[in-house]
Design a protein around this motif. Structure first.
Motif, short mmCIF file in Angstrom:
data_model
loop_
_atom_site.label_atom_id
_atom_site.label_comp_id
_atom_site.label_asym_id
_atom_site.label_seq_id
_atom_site.Cartn_x
_atom_site.Cartn_y
_atom_site.Cartn_z
N LEU A 474 0.84 -1.22 0.00
CA LEU A 474 0.00 0.00 0.00
C LEU A 474 0.86 1.25 0.00
O LEU A 474 0.61 2.20 -0.75
CB LEU A 474 -0.93 0.01 1.22
N ARG A 475 1.87 1.28 0.86
CA ARG A 475 2.74 2.46 0.94
C ARG A 475 3.48 2.66 -0.37
O ARG A 475 3.63 3.79 -0.84
CB ARG A 475 3.75 2.29 2.08
N ARG A 476 3.95 1.55 -0.98
CA ARG A 476 4.68 1.67 -2.24
C ARG A 476 3.80 2.25 -3.33
O ARG A 476 4.19 3.16 -4.06
CB ARG A 476 5.21 0.28 -2.66
N ARG A 477 2.55 1.74 -3.45
CA ARG A 477 1.63 2.23 -4.47
C ARG A 477 1.24 3.70 -4.22
O ARG A 477 1.10 4.48 -5.17
CB ARG A 477 0.37 1.35 -4.50
N ALA A 478 1.05 4.04 -2.95
CA ALA A 478 0.69 5.43 -2.62
C ALA A 478 1.81 6.38 -3.02
O ALA A 478 1.56 7.45 -3.59
CB ALA A 478 0.39 5.56 -1.13
N LYS A 479 3.06 5.96 -2.75
CA LYS A 479 4.20 6.81 -3.12
C LYS A 479 4.29 6.96 -4.63
O LYS A 479 4.57 8.06 -5.14
CB LYS A 479 5.49 6.21 -2.56
#
Length: 488
Positions: A474-479
């Motif tokens: 999730l964090r990777r996609r958000a970034k």
């Protein structure tokens, strides 16, 4: 940097103290200032967009018609001033004839008196002399006799001073040191003679004249009567006469001024009508564009069935401005009554924002509005509470991305239990309650990246390996999504 600190201290007695920058303030002022700085969107919170007067301001900023509105307002206030003067003149016109007669009488009374500044003081002195003429004459005669007349074998004062002068002349001829005394004696003799002459002239001019005394008394009575009516002294009476003449002049020309103001009013009404119509057209076009933009936002927020509209109405008014053959009510911001309308669900008619149900759906609707209006909304801080209610993970990511975009123009705080939404935050705070010294306290703790991953996994349900992997993803996609958005 400059800061504004708002605080409210609630005591155990139930009383509270509000402060702005440390200084005591009313709760109303604190609320008013707070609403202009922070906009809270939640299930039961007051929403700025529910304040109908704000709708017109937002639409103007979106349409870029703020300057047109200001110019309309200037003309509106000019008309208001003109109408106020016209009303006062018409009110005065009803009493004009009686007032004009009174003013003419007052001016004539003052001018006939032919007053002179300081005249009353001079007359008072003359009255005193006339009223005491016999006594003054007697005293003057006594002074003349003592100075210049001999009686009962005694020489007059002037003769005795003359003897002093003769003696000092002889004395100074023998002793030069007495020359100064001789000069002083000669001067004294001259002054005594001059004094005697002045008193004699005063006595010769003194007479008991009852007729003149009556004239003086009558003149003073007239002056005092005018002072009681028009002012404390002669200068004030004369100033009143000048003001009365100006007022009489204004009354005399009131009809001309009324006609002039009526022409000006008619011209301003037509000008306001034309400008108001042009402003309305700009707002109408902007309202249609705004509705389309918000419809697109709502579709992305999984509210495809929701609709948004801008209601723009005119109201008839017999005292309004002429537009297209009708008289339209107007105010400082134009001719339009603006209100935002929504239909949250398919099949429902458009309703006022103030009547829609609260909840997560409402918060998403407000987010859609804020996304479009972000650049024109002047509230610096936006708070979204429980905006994730009723939406799934996929929609949560869309909401998170939109919130992050709004954060380019505002400070955005979001309270959420949805990890897909929380992953987009630039910062993540964990809110937790603790018991300290038998008291429950709430603390907000900032999380670093690894702590964020763990917290996102907990938001999925538990700290399992798969949840931790999902949180990291999730964090990777958000970034990535934020990086792409930065480049757009």
């Amino acid at each position: 940097p400059e800061f504004v600190t708002l605080s409210r201290e609630v005591r155990s007695t139930g009383r509270s103290i509000c402060r702005i920058n440390g200084r005591a303030a009313t709760a109303g002022l604190l609320r008013e200032l707070g609403e202009s700085l922070v906009d809270v969107h939640g299930q039961s919170e007051h929403l700025s967009l529910l304040r109908v007067p704000e709708h017109l301001k937002l639409l103007d900023r979106y349409a870029g018609t703020e300057q047109m509105t200001v110019e309309f307002g200037d003309s509106y206030h000019k008309l208001a001033d003109l109408r106020h003067e016209l009303y006062e003149l018409r009110q005065k016109e009803k009493e004009a004839e009686a007032r004009a007669e009174l003013l003419a009488f007052q001016i004539r009374e003052i001018k006939t008196a032919d007053l002179k500044p300081g005249e009353d003081a001079e007359l008072s002195e003359e009255r005193t002399r006339l009223a005491n003429a016999e006594q003054l004459a007697g005293l003057a005669e006594e002074a003349i006799a003592a100075l210049d007349e001999s009686f009962d074998g005694q020489s007059a004062a002037t003769d005795r001073i003359g003897q002093v002068v003769d003696s000092l002349i002889k004395l100074a001829g023998i002793d030069p040191s007495m020359e100064k005394a001789q000069v002083e004696a000669e001067t004294l003799a001259e002054k005594a003679g001059e004094l005697a002459r002045r008193i004699r002239l005063y006595r010769e001019g003194m007479e008991f004249n009852p007729r003149r005394l009556d004239e003086v008394e009558e003149r003073l009575g007239l002056i005092h009567s005018l002072q009681r009516k028009y002012g404390k002294d002669i200068q004030a009476v004369l100033a009143y006469a000048i003001r009365a003449e100006e007022e009489l002049e204004a009354i005399t020309h009131a009809e001309e001024r009324i006609a002039e103001l009526e022409d000006g009013q008619e011209e301003l009404l037509h000008q306001l009508g034309a400008n108001g119509l042009r402003l309305s057209k700009e707002r109408l076009q902007a309202g249609e564009q705004l509705s389309e933009a918000i419809a697109k936002e709502l579709k992305e927020l999984r509210m495809a069935g929701a609709r948004f509209g801008v209601d723009m109405r005119w109201e008839d008014d017999p005292d309004g401005v002429p537009v297209d053959g009708r008289l339209v009510a107007f105010h400082a911001t134009g001719l339009d009554r603006i209100e935002f309308l929504v239909a949250p669900n398919p099949g429902e008619g458009l309703k006022s924002l103030t009547k829609i149900a609260s909840g997560g759906e409402t918060s998403r609707l407000m987010l859609g509005l804020k996304s479009v209006l972000a650049r024109v909304d002047q509230t610096p801080t936006l708070i979204f509470d429980e905006i994730d209610q009723g939406i799934g993970g996929r929609a949560g990511a869309v909401v998170g991305k939109k919130l992050w975009r709004v954060a380019k123009e505002h400070q955005v705080l979001c309270i959420t239990h949805l990890p897909q939404l929380a992953a987009f935050g630039d910062q993540h705070y964990k809110i937790e309650k603790q018991v300290v010294a038998d008291r429950t306290v709430t603390r907000a703790r900032p999380l670093k990246e690894q702590d964020r991953i763990r917290e996102l996994a907990l938001m999925f349900g538990s700290l399992t390996e798969s949840n931790l992997e999902s949180a990291a993803e999730l964090r990777r996609r958000a970034k990535e999504a934020k990086t792409v958005a930065e480049m757009e």
